[in-house]
Motif scaffolding. Structure first.
Motif, PDB file in Angstrom:
ATOM      1  N   VAL A 150       0.839  -1.207   0.000  1.00  0.00           N
ATOM      2  CA  VAL A 150       0.000   0.000   0.000  1.00  0.00           C
ATOM      3  C   VAL A 150       0.870   1.250   0.000  1.00  0.00           C
ATOM      4  CG1 VAL A 150      -1.981  -1.031   1.182  1.00  0.00           C
ATOM      5  CG2 VAL A 150      -0.127  -0.027   2.540  1.00  0.00           C
ATOM      6  N   LEU A 151       0.243   2.354  -0.413  1.00  0.00           N
ATOM      7  CA  LEU A 151       0.871   3.668  -0.343  1.00  0.00           C
ATOM      8  C   LEU A 151      -0.079   4.600   0.391  1.00  0.00           C
ATOM      9  CD1 LEU A 151       2.290   4.107  -3.953  1.00  0.00           C
ATOM     10  CD2 LEU A 151       3.606   3.827  -1.846  1.00  0.00           C
ATOM     11  N   PRO A 152       0.461   5.583   1.094  1.00  0.00           N
ATOM     12  CA  PRO A 152      -0.430   6.525   1.777  1.00  0.00           C
ATOM     13  C   PRO A 152      -1.178   7.413   0.780  1.00  0.00           C
ATOM     14  CG  PRO A 152       1.867   7.216   1.966  1.00  0.00           C
ATOM     15  CD  PRO A 152       1.881   5.866   1.318  1.00  0.00           C
ATOM     16  N   VAL A 153      -2.317   7.919   1.213  1.00  0.00           N
ATOM     17  CA  VAL A 153      -3.052   8.907   0.414  1.00  0.00           C
ATOM     18  C   VAL A 153      -2.512  10.277   0.810  1.00  0.00           C
ATOM     19  CG1 VAL A 153      -5.311   9.918  -0.050  1.00  0.00           C
ATOM     20  CG2 VAL A 153      -5.095   7.456   0.332  1.00  0.00           C
ATOM     21  N   LEU A 174      -6.443   5.918   5.524  1.00  0.00           N
ATOM     22  CA  LEU A 174      -6.720   5.423   4.174  1.00  0.00           C
ATOM     23  C   LEU A 174      -5.419   5.163   3.431  1.00  0.00           C
ATOM     24  CD1 LEU A 174      -9.702   7.640   2.942  1.00  0.00           C
ATOM     25  CD2 LEU A 174      -9.742   5.336   3.892  1.00  0.00           C
ATOM     26  N   MET A 175      -5.395   4.056   2.699  1.00  0.00           N
ATOM     27  CA  MET A 175      -4.208   3.687   1.939  1.00  0.00           C
ATOM     28  C   MET A 175      -4.635   3.311   0.526  1.00  0.00           C
ATOM     29  SD  MET A 175      -1.947   3.883   4.380  1.00  0.00           S
ATOM     30  CE  MET A 175      -0.440   3.021   3.974  1.00  0.00           C
ATOM     31  N   ARG A 176      -3.694   3.438  -0.417  1.00  0.00           N
ATOM     32  CA  ARG A 176      -3.937   3.004  -1.797  1.00  0.00           C
ATOM     33  C   ARG A 176      -3.364   1.600  -1.977  1.00  0.00           C
ATOM     34  NH1 ARG A 176      -0.805   6.751  -5.339  1.00  0.00           N
ATOM     35  NH2 ARG A 176       0.363   7.321  -3.489  1.00  0.00           N
ATOM     36  N   ALA A 177      -4.197   0.666  -2.451  1.00  0.00           N
ATOM     37  CA  ALA A 177      -3.758  -0.729  -2.600  1.00  0.00           C
ATOM     38  C   ALA A 177      -3.104  -0.938  -3.959  1.00  0.00           C
ATOM     39  CB  ALA A 177      -4.944  -1.672  -2.452  1.00  0.00           C
ATOM     40  N   GLY A 213     -11.810 -13.251   6.876  1.00  0.00           N
ATOM     41  CA  GLY A 213     -11.292 -13.126   8.235  1.00  0.00           C
ATOM     42  C   GLY A 213      -9.801 -13.363   8.344  1.00  0.00           C
ATOM     43  N   LEU A 214      -9.101 -13.359   7.207  1.00  0.00           N
ATOM     44  CA  LEU A 214      -7.648 -13.562   7.248  1.00  0.00           C
ATOM     45  C   LEU A 214      -6.963 -12.230   7.542  1.00  0.00           C
ATOM     46  CD1 LEU A 214      -7.234 -15.642   3.956  1.00  0.00           C
ATOM     47  CD2 LEU A 214      -7.271 -16.530   6.286  1.00  0.00           C
ATOM     48  N   PRO A 215      -5.975 -12.220   8.448  1.00  0.00           N
ATOM     49  CA  PRO A 215      -5.220 -10.979   8.643  1.00  0.00           C
ATOM     50  C   PRO A 215      -4.411 -10.653   7.388  1.00  0.00           C
ATOM     51  CG  PRO A 215      -4.269 -12.767   9.946  1.00  0.00           C
ATOM     52  CD  PRO A 215      -5.513 -13.315   9.306  1.00  0.00           C
ATOM     53  N   VAL A 216      -4.519  -9.422   6.920  1.00  0.00           N
ATOM     54  CA  VAL A 216      -3.806  -8.980   5.717  1.00  0.00           C
ATOM     55  C   VAL A 216      -2.712  -8.012   6.162  1.00  0.00           C
ATOM     56  CG1 VAL A 216      -3.996  -7.841   3.479  1.00  0.00           C
ATOM     57  CG2 VAL A 216      -5.909  -9.234   4.331  1.00  0.00           C
ATOM     58  N   THR A 217      -1.462  -8.458   6.056  1.00  0.00           N
ATOM     59  CA  THR A 217      -0.337  -7.634   6.503  1.00  0.00           C
ATOM     60  C   THR A 217      -0.053  -6.543   5.472  1.00  0.00           C
ATOM     61  OG1 THR A 217       0.612  -9.595   7.543  1.00  0.00           O
ATOM     62  CG2 THR A 217       2.082  -7.697   7.250  1.00  0.00           C
ATOM     63  N   LEU A 218       0.023  -5.287   5.937  1.00  0.00           N
ATOM     64  CA  LEU A 218       0.345  -4.185   5.032  1.00  0.00           C
ATOM     65  C   LEU A 218       1.857  -4.044   4.920  1.00  0.00           C
ATOM     66  CD1 LEU A 218      -2.227  -1.458   6.186  1.00  0.00           C
ATOM     67  CD2 LEU A 218      -2.455  -3.156   4.356  1.00  0.00           C
ATOM     68  N   VAL A 219       2.344  -3.891   3.685  1.00  0.00           N
ATOM     69  CA  VAL A 219       3.766  -3.601   3.459  1.00  0.00           C
ATOM     70  C   VAL A 219       3.837  -2.370   2.557  1.00  0.00           C
ATOM     71  CG1 VAL A 219       4.440  -6.019   3.695  1.00  0.00           C
ATOM     72  CG2 VAL A 219       4.018  -5.090   1.423  1.00  0.00           C
ATOM     73  N   ASP A 224       6.622   3.584  -8.162  1.00  0.00           N
ATOM     74  CA  ASP A 224       7.045   2.983  -9.435  1.00  0.00           C
ATOM     75  C   ASP A 224       6.094   1.869  -9.878  1.00  0.00           C
ATOM     76  OD1 ASP A 224       9.172   4.662  -9.325  1.00  0.00           O
ATOM     77  OD2 ASP A 224      10.693   3.128  -8.980  1.00  0.00           O
ATOM     78  N   ALA A 225       5.355   1.309  -8.929  1.00  0.00           N
ATOM     79  CA  ALA A 225       4.444   0.201  -9.252  1.00  0.00           C
ATOM     80  C   ALA A 225       3.107   0.723  -9.770  1.00  0.00           C
ATOM     81  CB  ALA A 225       4.242  -0.680  -8.024  1.00  0.00           C
ATOM     82  N   MET A 226       3.126   1.855 -10.397  1.00  0.00           N
ATOM     83  CA  MET A 226       1.910   2.493 -10.925  1.00  0.00           C
ATOM     84  C   MET A 226       1.158   1.569 -11.876  1.00  0.00           C
ATOM     85  SD  MET A 226       3.526   4.936 -13.912  1.00  0.00           S
ATOM     86  CE  MET A 226       2.008   5.077 -14.823  1.00  0.00           C
ATOM     87  N   LYS A 227      -0.173   1.776 -11.919  1.00  0.00           N
ATOM     88  CA  LYS A 227      -1.004   0.994 -12.834  1.00  0.00           C
ATOM     89  C   LYS A 227      -1.236   1.803 -14.100  1.00  0.00           C
ATOM     90  CE  LYS A 227      -5.190  -1.779 -12.843  1.00  0.00           C
ATOM     91  NZ  LYS A 227      -6.289  -2.274 -12.014  1.00  0.00           N
TER      92      LYS A 227
END
Ligand code: MG
Length: 407
Positions: A150-153, A174-177, A213-219, A224-227
């Motif tokens: 994720v990236l911050p907004v 809020l984060m950008r996935a 219900g799975l924990p999703v770890t944010l990294v 550069d990983a733009m869509k």
């Protein structure tokens, strides 16, 4: 860390690249994943970035049924036995991912092998994911079943009410996935099957994990990983790719004393020996030299400056964390490690039989391909402290490409 050469102990990791979209929104008639950016099809860049990563066992692409010809054209020159046959997807992205996972599962059953342990699910339209970001997603899967970059907004968020701003939306939390999103294979396949049975749709695979219900770890993700979605994005991607890089070379040198113990830790692996290296940390002289070489290339001090040798925190510490920290510092500067060259100086133990294991281990810690790591060894003709077997020395050179900040 598990020995990256040992297929028995290392989790099997498949990258599933979703490229079944037919969107030609950016013009040209060709679906955007087959259009060129920086001289190569977008999909080719996306596949190559996973093939480059030492911990990815196989890359599979989910394509539209009538895209076999552009798929072959895009990847024909990409020779790798790790690139498997394309999988035919569905009408929507979610269905394409599920069909990709089901195909991997069915193939394993048919072959009488275990399905993958881990899967990275990636949108083909993000062709420039840095290797260090891939590494963060993979590393997070050792602590939890799902990982999301994720990236911050940063911009203030507004709600559009017919051309007038009606509201400022709080952006706290809020984060950008981004993608690739990483999952334990069995869990995400089960979540996709459940969604298909219940006929609900989600916007990304992490949402399925959240709902299950799975924990999703944010990294941390990367700009550069733009869509690539719009024509403007193609222009931006061209500029990103064309930005000038400068090449820096750093050197590192380290010595540790041999003393009582069995086995020396070199390059993150243990080599059998009737002595052990002595030091505050695990005394991995090879990783220390490489860490200093990388820090030298980016002009960021040395290993002792970042990890005080007197700090009890680092007593007996595994040195891969020192190296991983230097690699992270390169990534923070949008840099890329091009090559590492290590020379180990000792009479014993013999390094030659362990050369490829050392290369694989170092490549895995640095998130680079094994052919970018060189390991050499020499004796000193029984001269000096290395010749007398009192200690082991290592020297290293690191070649790093950094965005040029001035011409
Ligand atoms: Mg040292």
């Amino acid at each position: 860390m598990p020995d990256p050469l040992n297929a028995e102990t290392r989790p099997k990791l498949v990258a599933l690249i979703v490229a079944a979209g037919k969107g030609a929104r950016a013009g040209g008639g060709l679906a955007k994943q087959y259009r060129s950016v920086a001289g190569l099809p977008v999909l080719r860049h996306s596949v190559a970035l996973f093939l480059e990563h030492a911990q990815v066992d196989q890359v599979r692409v989910v394509i539209a049924e009538d895209h076999r010809a552009p798929y072959e054209a895009a990847l024909s020159e990409l020779m790798s036995d790790r690139l498997g046959a394309p999988i035919i997807g569905g009408l929507e992205r979610q269905e394409s991912v599920r069909l990709g996972l089901e195909a991997l599962d069915l193939e394993a059953v048919a072959a009488g092998t275990a399905p993958p342990d881990l899967v990275l699910i990636h949108d083909a339209a993000r062709p420039f994911v840095p290797q260090h970001m891939l590494g963060r997603v993979i590393a997070a899967l050792t602590i939890g079943p799902a990982a999301l970059p994720v990236l911050p907004v940063i911009d203030t968020l507004k709600r559009d009410a017919g051309g007038l701003s009606s509201e400022t939306v709080p952006r706290a939390g809020l984060m950008r996935a981004q993608t690739p999103q990483g999952f334990r294979f069995a869990e995400i396949l089960a979540a996709h099957r459940h969604a298909a049975e219940q006929a609900f749709t989600v916007t990304d695979d992490a949402e399925l994990a959240e709902r299950a219900g799975l924990p999703v770890t944010l990294v941390a993700g990367s700009e550069d990983a733009m869509k690539i979605t719009t024509e403007d994005d193609f222009d931006r991607a061209e500029r990103l790719f064309a930005r000038p890089l400068e090449t820096r070379v750093g050197t590192g040198f380290d010595v540790h004393r041999l003393g009582p113990g069995t086995g020396v830790i070199l390059g993150g692996i243990t080599i059998p020996h009737d002595q052990a290296l002595q030091g505050h940390s695990d005394a991995d002289v090879a990783l220390h030299a490489i860490t200093d070489a990388i820090l030298g290339a980016i002009g960021d001090g040395d290993i002792g400056a970042h990890f005080l040798p007197t700090d009890p925190k680092w007593k007996g510490a595994s040195s891969d964390r020192f190296l991983a920290d230097a690699v992270r510092r390169v990534g923070e500067r949008s840099g890329v490690i091009r090559h590492l060259d290590l020379t180990i100086l000792c009479e014993r133990p013999k390094i030659g039989p362990h050369r490829d294991a050392l290369r694989a281990s170092i490549a895995a810690i640095c998130d680079i391909a094994m052919d970018r790591v060189s390991v050499k060894a020499t004796t000193t003709e029984r001269l000096g402290f290395t010749g007398r077997g009192e200690g082991i020395a290592a020297q290293a050179a690191a070649t790093v490409a950094l965005p040029a900040d001035r011409p």
